[in-house]
Motif scaffolding. Structure first.
Motif, PDB file in Angstrom:
ATOM      1  N   TYR A 255       0.663  -1.532   0.221  1.00  0.00           N
ATOM      2  CA  TYR A 255       0.082   0.192  -0.439  1.00  0.00           C
ATOM      3  C   TYR A 255       0.497   1.729   0.014  1.00  0.00           C
ATOM      4  O   TYR A 255       0.411   2.796  -0.504  1.00  0.00           O
ATOM      5  N   CYS A 256       2.598   1.437  -0.167  1.00  0.00           N
ATOM      6  CA  CYS A 256       3.120   2.373   0.437  1.00  0.00           C
ATOM      7  C   CYS A 256       3.635   2.700  -1.344  1.00  0.00           C
ATOM      8  O   CYS A 256       4.972   1.744  -1.409  1.00  0.00           O
ATOM      9  N   ASP A 257       3.253   3.622  -1.968  1.00  0.00           N
ATOM     10  CA  ASP A 257       3.421   3.858  -3.312  1.00  0.00           C
ATOM     11  C   ASP A 257       3.995   4.904  -3.679  1.00  0.00           C
ATOM     12  O   ASP A 257       4.510   5.423  -2.284  1.00  0.00           O
ATOM     13  N   GLU A 258       4.292   5.413  -5.081  1.00  0.00           N
ATOM     14  CA  GLU A 258       5.495   6.683  -4.933  1.00  0.00           C
ATOM     15  C   GLU A 258       5.440   7.829  -4.209  1.00  0.00           C
ATOM     16  O   GLU A 258       5.862   8.236  -4.097  1.00  0.00           O
ATOM     17  N   LYS A 259       4.087   8.378  -4.293  1.00  0.00           N
ATOM     18  CA  LYS A 259       3.353   9.278  -3.815  1.00  0.00           C
ATOM     19  C   LYS A 259       3.386   9.426  -2.253  1.00  0.00           C
ATOM     20  O   LYS A 259       3.769   9.961  -1.265  1.00  0.00           O
ATOM     21  N   CYS A 260       3.510   7.518  -1.250  1.00  0.00           N
ATOM     22  CA  CYS A 260       3.577   7.924  -0.122  1.00  0.00           C
ATOM     23  C   CYS A 260       4.294   7.652   0.388  1.00  0.00           C
ATOM     24  O   CYS A 260       5.611   8.706   1.061  1.00  0.00           O
ATOM     25  N   LEU A 261       5.974   7.228  -0.347  1.00  0.00           N
ATOM     26  CA  LEU A 261       7.220   8.032  -0.056  1.00  0.00           C
ATOM     27  C   LEU A 261       8.217   8.910  -0.800  1.00  0.00           C
ATOM     28  O   LEU A 261       8.458   9.513   0.003  1.00  0.00           O
TER      29      LEU A 261
ATOM     30  N   ILE B 272      11.874   7.662  -8.482  1.00  0.00           N
ATOM     31  CA  ILE B 272      12.397   6.677  -7.172  1.00  0.00           C
ATOM     32  C   ILE B 272      11.872   5.516  -8.053  1.00  0.00           C
ATOM     33  O   ILE B 272      10.920   6.013  -9.067  1.00  0.00           O
ATOM     34  N   ASN B 273      12.658   4.057  -8.373  1.00  0.00           N
ATOM     35  CA  ASN B 273      12.364   3.393  -8.445  1.00  0.00           C
ATOM     36  C   ASN B 273      12.378   2.256  -7.967  1.00  0.00           C
ATOM     37  O   ASN B 273      12.109   2.447  -7.122  1.00  0.00           O
ATOM     38  N   VAL B 274      11.101   1.987  -8.314  1.00  0.00           N
ATOM     39  CA  VAL B 274      10.028   0.332  -7.375  1.00  0.00           C
ATOM     40  C   VAL B 274      10.363  -0.710  -8.130  1.00  0.00           C
ATOM     41  O   VAL B 274      10.061  -0.876  -9.054  1.00  0.00           O
ATOM     42  N   GLN B 275      11.081  -1.998  -7.131  1.00  0.00           N
ATOM     43  CA  GLN B 275      11.483  -3.248  -8.396  1.00  0.00           C
ATOM     44  C   GLN B 275      11.179  -4.369  -7.264  1.00  0.00           C
ATOM     45  O   GLN B 275      10.359  -4.309  -6.372  1.00  0.00           O
TER      46      GLN B 275
ATOM     47  N   PHE C 132      -1.045   4.202 -20.628  1.00  0.00           N
ATOM     48  CA  PHE C 132      -0.792   3.379 -20.732  1.00  0.00           C
ATOM     49  C   PHE C 132      -0.011   3.245 -19.949  1.00  0.00           C
ATOM     50  O   PHE C 132       1.740   2.869 -20.294  1.00  0.00           O
ATOM     51  N   PRO C 133       0.057   3.195 -18.010  1.00  0.00           N
ATOM     52  CA  PRO C 133       1.522   3.224 -17.518  1.00  0.00           C
ATOM     53  C   PRO C 133       2.206   1.937 -17.381  1.00  0.00           C
ATOM     54  O   PRO C 133       0.652   0.571 -17.408  1.00  0.00           O
ATOM     55  N   GLU C 134       3.537   1.294 -16.001  1.00  0.00           N
ATOM     56  CA  GLU C 134       4.315  -0.154 -16.041  1.00  0.00           C
ATOM     57  C   GLU C 134       2.346  -0.385 -14.915  1.00  0.00           C
ATOM     58  O   GLU C 134       2.325   0.335 -14.137  1.00  0.00           O
ATOM     59  N   PRO C 135       2.268  -1.874 -15.091  1.00  0.00           N
ATOM     60  CA  PRO C 135       1.680  -1.964 -14.156  1.00  0.00           C
ATOM     61  C   PRO C 135       2.377  -1.989 -12.294  1.00  0.00           C
ATOM     62  O   PRO C 135       3.674  -1.950 -12.479  1.00  0.00           O
ATOM     63  N   GLN C 136       1.351  -2.046 -11.164  1.00  0.00           N
ATOM     64  CA  GLN C 136       2.129  -1.591 -10.165  1.00  0.00           C
ATOM     65  C   GLN C 136       3.227  -2.503 -10.108  1.00  0.00           C
ATOM     66  O   GLN C 136       2.203  -4.070  -9.537  1.00  0.00           O
ATOM     67  N   VAL C 137       3.172  -2.435  -8.969  1.00  0.00           N
ATOM     68  CA  VAL C 137       3.541  -3.950  -7.658  1.00  0.00           C
ATOM     69  C   VAL C 137       3.153  -3.653  -6.424  1.00  0.00           C
ATOM     70  O   VAL C 137       2.781  -3.510  -6.321  1.00  0.00           O
ATOM     71  N   THR C 138       1.599  -4.829  -6.651  1.00  0.00           N
ATOM     72  CA  THR C 138       1.409  -5.760  -5.470  1.00  0.00           C
ATOM     73  C   THR C 138       2.154  -6.536  -4.202  1.00  0.00           C
ATOM     74  O   THR C 138       0.676  -7.735  -4.264  1.00  0.00           O
TER      75      THR C 138
ATOM     76  N   ALA D  37      12.357  -0.292  -3.365  1.00  0.00           N
ATOM     77  CA  ALA D  37      12.689   0.836  -3.493  1.00  0.00           C
ATOM     78  C   ALA D  37      13.720   1.578  -3.682  1.00  0.00           C
ATOM     79  O   ALA D  37      14.694   2.407  -2.368  1.00  0.00           O
ATOM     80  N   TYR D  38      14.313   2.532  -4.813  1.00  0.00           N
ATOM     81  CA  TYR D  38      15.206   2.939  -4.938  1.00  0.00           C
ATOM     82  C   TYR D  38      15.036   4.603  -4.858  1.00  0.00           C
ATOM     83  O   TYR D  38      14.509   4.678  -5.920  1.00  0.00           O
ATOM     84  N   ILE D  39      14.797   5.732  -3.968  1.00  0.00           N
ATOM     85  CA  ILE D  39      14.992   6.999  -3.787  1.00  0.00           C
ATOM     86  C   ILE D  39      16.209   8.142  -3.901  1.00  0.00           C
ATOM     87  O   ILE D  39      17.863   7.577  -3.474  1.00  0.00           O
TER      88      ILE D  39
END
Length: 265
Positions: free
Chosen positions: A51-57, A70-73, A90-96, A101-103
């Motif tokens: 639930y901690c997405d890029e906006k939250c980070l 911010i890169n999420v892997q 059409f953004p990339e699929p989110q990590v579920t 995360a690399y900030i």
């Protein structure tokens, strides 16, 4: 020597009694991996909940300095660049699942501030009033609504792409006209789609059509051969039948002559 890992304590909202730990450490990035960032200006954050997405980070670590990316892997490793094929529609699929995360900050001093923030031993609330994190059915409904792009903006992007494509095709055709019939340095003349006997591009679809046409012609030829054979056989059978009847009639006439019962008139 163990890596210097700091712990940042967080919890989902004020109602939660149990917290969650994010493991934060400085990440050394090669210049070839991220040319826009300074050396040692990247944080690696482990055990990031779904639930901690890029906006939250950005809200959580943006207090320490200006974030450039911010890169999420799914797992730690080489920072993967974002795909150029993904668009705003059409953004990339989110990590579920739990991820890393690399900030990357614009300044190296921001990394030290973020690590110092972890030492404060303060529990940070992720979902606050006015900046709530949607979960469950609300999150799924919101993701479904956002998956439908705005038709007008999408049409504008398509029109822009087609305009650039048409301009590119027109430029190639103009170049073909200029070089048509002109031999190259070795004396060869390029065959184009224009002229008395224009060539055609041997694309995969055209190759399939040509093969299908040849197969159809071959089948028609086989059917024609079958019909010709049947006609020839029926003619042979008819001639044989006529000969058999002729021989029978000759035998009848002969037997009637022998019995002297032949009266032709």
């Amino acid at each position: 020597m163990k890596p210097n890992v700091s712990v940042l304590k967080v919890k989902f909202d004020q109602k939660c009694t149990e917290g969650h730990s994010l493991y934060v450490k400085q990440h050394n990035v090669r210049k070839s991996q991220n040319a826009d960032a300074e050396m040692d200006s990247t944080l690696m954050v482990l055990n990031v909940p779904p639930y901690c997405d890029e906006k939250c980070l950005r809200r959580l670590f943006g207090e320490c300095g200006k974030i450039s990316s911010i890169n999420v892997q799914k797992k730690p490793g080489t920072i993967e660049p974002k795909s150029s094929e993904a668009t705003k529609f059409f953004p990339e699929p989110q990590v579920t699942r739990f991820h890393v995360a690399y900030i990357t900050y614009e300044e190296k001093a921001s990394v030290a501030k973020a690590l110092k923030k972890c030492e404060a031993n303060t529990v940070h609330v992720l979902s606050t009033e006015g900046k709530e994190i949607q979960t469950g059915i609300k999150k799924w409904c919101l993701e479904y609504v956002r998956s439908w792009p705005d038709s007008k903006k999408l049409q504008d992007e398509v029109d822009k792409f087609m305009s650039s494509y048409d301009a590119k095709v027109e430029e190639e055709e103009q170049k073909e006209l200029e070089t048509e019939g002109v031999p190259d340095d070795d004396g060869w003349v390029k065959v184009t789609r224009r002229g008395r006997n224009p060539g055609f591009s041997r694309t995969e679809s055209k190759e399939i059509k040509i093969k299908a046409k040849e197969k159809r012609k071959r089948k028609e030829r086989e059917l024609l051969n079958v019909y010709t054979y049947q006609i020839r056989e029926s003619k042979r059978e008819k001639i044989a039948e006529l000969r058999r009847k002729f021989e029978e009639d000759k035998q009848k006439i002969k037997s009637m002559r022998n019995a002297r019962k032949f009266r032709p008139f």
